[in-house]
Design a protein around this motif. Structure first.
Motif, short mmCIF file in Angstrom:
data_model
loop_
_atom_site.label_atom_id
_atom_site.label_comp_id
_atom_site.label_asym_id
_atom_site.label_seq_id
_atom_site.Cartn_x
_atom_site.Cartn_y
_atom_site.Cartn_z
N GLY A 49 -60.65 9.14 -30.41
CA GLY A 49 -61.55 8.37 -29.57
C GLY A 49 -61.32 6.88 -29.59
N LEU A 50 -60.48 6.40 -30.53
CA LEU A 50 -60.20 4.97 -30.61
C LEU A 50 -58.91 4.65 -29.83
CD1 LEU A 50 -61.21 4.20 -34.27
CD2 LEU A 50 -62.37 3.48 -32.20
N PRO A 51 -58.70 3.36 -29.49
CA PRO A 51 -57.56 3.02 -28.62
C PRO A 51 -56.21 3.53 -29.09
CG PRO A 51 -59.05 1.15 -28.78
CD PRO A 51 -59.57 2.20 -29.73
N ARG A 52 -55.95 3.57 -30.40
CA ARG A 52 -54.61 4.00 -30.84
C ARG A 52 -54.37 5.47 -30.56
NH1 ARG A 52 -52.48 1.94 -36.49
NH2 ARG A 52 -52.94 0.04 -35.33
N SER A 53 -55.37 6.31 -30.77
CA SER A 53 -55.19 7.74 -30.48
C SER A 53 -54.97 7.95 -28.98
CB SER A 53 -56.40 8.53 -30.98
OG SER A 53 -57.58 8.14 -30.30
N TRP A 54 -55.69 7.19 -28.15
CA TRP A 54 -55.47 7.27 -26.71
C TRP A 54 -54.08 6.75 -26.33
CZ3 TRP A 54 -58.22 10.18 -23.71
CH2 TRP A 54 -59.57 10.43 -24.02
N PHE A 56 -51.29 6.98 -28.15
CA PHE A 56 -50.30 8.03 -28.42
C PHE A 56 -50.37 9.13 -27.35
CE2 PHE A 56 -50.49 6.80 -33.13
CZ PHE A 56 -49.34 6.03 -33.02
N GLY A 57 -51.58 9.48 -26.93
CA GLY A 57 -51.72 10.46 -25.86
C GLY A 57 -51.15 9.95 -24.54
N LEU A 59 -48.68 7.74 -24.21
CA LEU A 59 -47.21 7.79 -24.29
C LEU A 59 -46.69 9.21 -24.10
CD1 LEU A 59 -46.35 5.40 -27.27
CD2 LEU A 59 -46.25 4.93 -24.81
N ALA A 60 -47.35 10.17 -24.76
CA ALA A 60 -46.92 11.56 -24.63
C ALA A 60 -47.02 12.02 -23.18
CB ALA A 60 -47.77 12.46 -25.54
N SER A 61 -48.07 11.59 -22.49
CA SER A 61 -48.24 11.97 -21.08
C SER A 61 -47.14 11.38 -20.21
CB SER A 61 -49.61 11.51 -20.58
OG SER A 61 -50.65 12.11 -21.33
N LEU A 62 -46.79 10.12 -20.47
CA LEU A 62 -45.72 9.49 -19.69
C LEU A 62 -44.38 10.20 -19.91
CD1 LEU A 62 -46.43 5.66 -20.16
CD2 LEU A 62 -46.72 7.01 -18.07
N LEU A 63 -44.07 10.52 -21.16
CA LEU A 63 -42.79 11.18 -21.44
C LEU A 63 -42.75 12.59 -20.85
CD1 LEU A 63 -42.28 10.03 -25.15
CD2 LEU A 63 -41.23 9.10 -23.07
N LEU A 64 -43.87 13.30 -20.96
CA LEU A 64 -43.92 14.64 -20.38
C LEU A 64 -43.81 14.58 -18.85
CD1 LEU A 64 -44.33 17.66 -20.79
CD2 LEU A 64 -46.80 17.29 -20.68
N LEU A 65 -44.47 13.59 -18.26
CA LEU A 65 -44.39 13.43 -16.81
C LEU A 65 -42.97 13.09 -16.38
CD1 LEU A 65 -45.96 13.34 -14.14
CD2 LEU A 65 -46.38 10.90 -14.57
N GLY A 66 -42.28 12.30 -17.21
CA GLY A 66 -40.89 11.97 -16.90
C GLY A 66 -40.00 13.20 -16.88
N LEU A 268 -60.32 -5.48 -20.08
CA LEU A 268 -59.11 -4.70 -19.84
C LEU A 268 -59.01 -3.53 -20.81
CD1 LEU A 268 -56.53 -7.57 -19.29
CD2 LEU A 268 -57.57 -6.09 -17.55
N PRO A 269 -58.42 -2.41 -20.38
CA PRO A 269 -58.27 -1.26 -21.28
C PRO A 269 -57.36 -1.59 -22.45
CG PRO A 269 -57.03 -0.94 -19.24
CD PRO A 269 -57.88 -2.16 -19.03
N GLN A 270 -57.76 -1.15 -23.63
CA GLN A 270 -57.01 -1.46 -24.84
C GLN A 270 -55.87 -0.48 -25.11
OE1 GLN A 270 -57.83 -4.29 -26.97
NE2 GLN A 270 -58.78 -4.70 -24.99
N VAL A 271 -55.79 0.58 -24.29
CA VAL A 271 -54.82 1.63 -24.57
C VAL A 271 -53.39 1.21 -24.25
CG1 VAL A 271 -55.03 2.67 -22.29
CG2 VAL A 271 -54.37 4.09 -24.23
N SER A 272 -53.21 0.21 -23.37
CA SER A 272 -51.87 -0.16 -22.90
C SER A 272 -51.44 -1.52 -23.45
CB SER A 272 -51.86 -0.20 -21.37
OG SER A 272 -50.70 -0.84 -20.89
#
Length: 430
Positions: A49-54, A56-57, A59-66, A268-272
């Motif tokens: 639920g914190l920005p770092r866990s989001w 990692f998710g 990044l994983a989504s971007l790589l999977l989408l690629g 701004l979102p902290q995830v990026s």
């Protein structure tokens, strides 16, 4: 199934090696992110639920989408380019900080803030009360003070002691209920005393003077006495050339970023890491409050007379305000575990822009001596403490108290605080 997979990655006739390259790039980026995560321990105690866990998710989504979009090279190129930028900024900035090439990183946080802050036009930063939706892990009352909520009726029946200082007074290294202010209240007797913690991280006597002049009253009641634990933040401005009397050269404007109160970064979102970088660049380019440039000067173990004059002027001003209000003033010079600070090199051997950690003990000891002499001249109370009264485990990091150290500090000052605050004639409260 395998044939369809092979076709997707371009390994069946007619061969589409551009797809193969895209998948390999995604895998390489994933491996690089995994290695960097392991190398720098970035997944340790990862909190959902914190920005770092989001992050990692994300990044994983971007790589999977690629990988999924390998059939469409243009889409894959955009997605993997974004993933590479996000990985480079996040992990690369961490590497630069770990190797002392940068002061801060862009990696999303893995822990909530200790105390949520908001911008303040006079103080640069002030605490956001927990009752108004703060996401900080420490409790802040409706007056912006660390500690539990009070009421005017409760304070009227007690001797009110206000404590002022920086991070060593706010005591963010210990849990609620274990700060030295709360320990002090317990020792003095909660049925007779109320100790209110006005400490805010990175505050010097400049900000403490403003707090005393304009924000000393809490719950509509002025304190009976005020305790000031000061010195460390002021001494960090030693040997800055042409030092501004309000520390506007460096310390005061630095509070905006040190306490993270810029509105653009909060929105701004902290995830990026990329978005965070763009937000910082926008703030530094267009925000009225600019980050201070590195101040000119040179490190020296010799006393800084200009700094000392400003410090003592602030002490006299604070004392004068309290005297006019009938508030007893007590001063305590800050103490640290100097050996631990020197050994840790936690600030890359520097305490301030031109103050070496190795010079800190001599300069701070002199400042404390000046404070003691000034307190006697003003008729205030000075509580003299010796660093030998504390052991290394009394400090969480050589500077801030551990729970054990906070309790010890409170026990050492409690008798004198009780004597001064109890024996003074109290004006009738409205």
């Amino acid at each position: 199934m395998l044939r369809r997979l092979a076709s997707h990655v371009g390994l069946t006739r007619p061969y589409r090696f551009e797809r193969t390259i895209a998948v390999l790039v995604a895998l390489v980026l994933g491996i690089a992110a995994f290695v960097a995560t392991w190398r720098y321990g970035l997944a340790a105690e990862l909190m959902p639920g914190l920005p770092r866990s989001w992050y990692f998710g994300y990044l994983a989504s971007l790589l999977l989408l690629g990988i999924v979009c390998a059939r469409w090279p243009c889409v894959t190129m955009v997605v993997l380019s974004l993933a590479a930028v996000e990985i480079g900024l996040g992990f690369g900035s961490v590497a630069m900080v770990r190797h002392e090439l940068a002061d801060s990183d862009l990696m999303p946080a893995n822990a909530p803030r200790e105390v949520e802050r908001v911008w303040h036009p006079l103080l640069q930063a002030t605490n956001l009360p927990t009752v108004k939706g703060s996401r900080g892990i420490h409790r802040v009352d409706s007056q912006g003070l660390r500690g539990r909520e009070r009421s005017a009726a409760e304070l009227r029946d007690r001797t009110v002691v206000a404590v002022f200082g920086g991070s060593t007074t706010e005591d963010l290294a210990v849990d609620d209920g274990e700060t030295w202010a709360e320990r002090l209240e317990g020792l003095l007797g909660r049925d007779r005393f109320a100790v209110l913690n006005h400490g805010v991280t990175a505050n010097s006597t400049v900000q403490i003077l403003i707090r005393t002049a304009f924000y000393q009253q809490a719950y509509g009641i002025l304190p009976d006495c005020a305790v000031y634990y000061v010195g460390g933040t002021d001494i960090a401005s030693s040997h800055i050339r042409d030092l501004d009397p309000g520390f506007a050269t460096y310390q005061t404007p630095r509070l905006v970023d040190a306490l993270e109160t810029r509105r653009v970064e909060r929105l701004l979102p902290q995830v990026s890491p990329l978005v965070r970088l763009l937000g910082r660049l926008a703030a530094f380019s267009f925000d009225t409050a600019r980050a201070p440039p590195a101040p000119e000067g040179r490190a020296s173990v010799e006393p800084d007379r200009a700094l000392e004059a400003i410090f003592l002027r602030n002490v006299r001003s604070i004392s004068s305000i309290n005297r006019e209000r009938g508030i007893a003033t007590l001063w305590i010079g800050e103490i640290f575990d100097f050996a631990s600070l020197v050994g840790s090199s936690g600030r890359r051997d520097m305490w301030g822009p031109h103050l070496r950690v190795g010079d800190l003990q001599a300069l701070l000891s002199r400042l404390n001596s000046l404070l003691q002499h000034e307190a006697a001249t003003l008729g205030d109370t000075y509580i003299a403490l010796d660093g030998k009264q504390f052991s290394p485990d009394d400090f969480a990091d050589g500077e801030h108290f551990s729970a054990k150290g906070a309790a010890r500090f409170a026990s050492l000052i409690a008798p004198r605080v009780a004597e001064v605050c109890r024996n003074r004639e109290r004006p009738a409260r409205p």
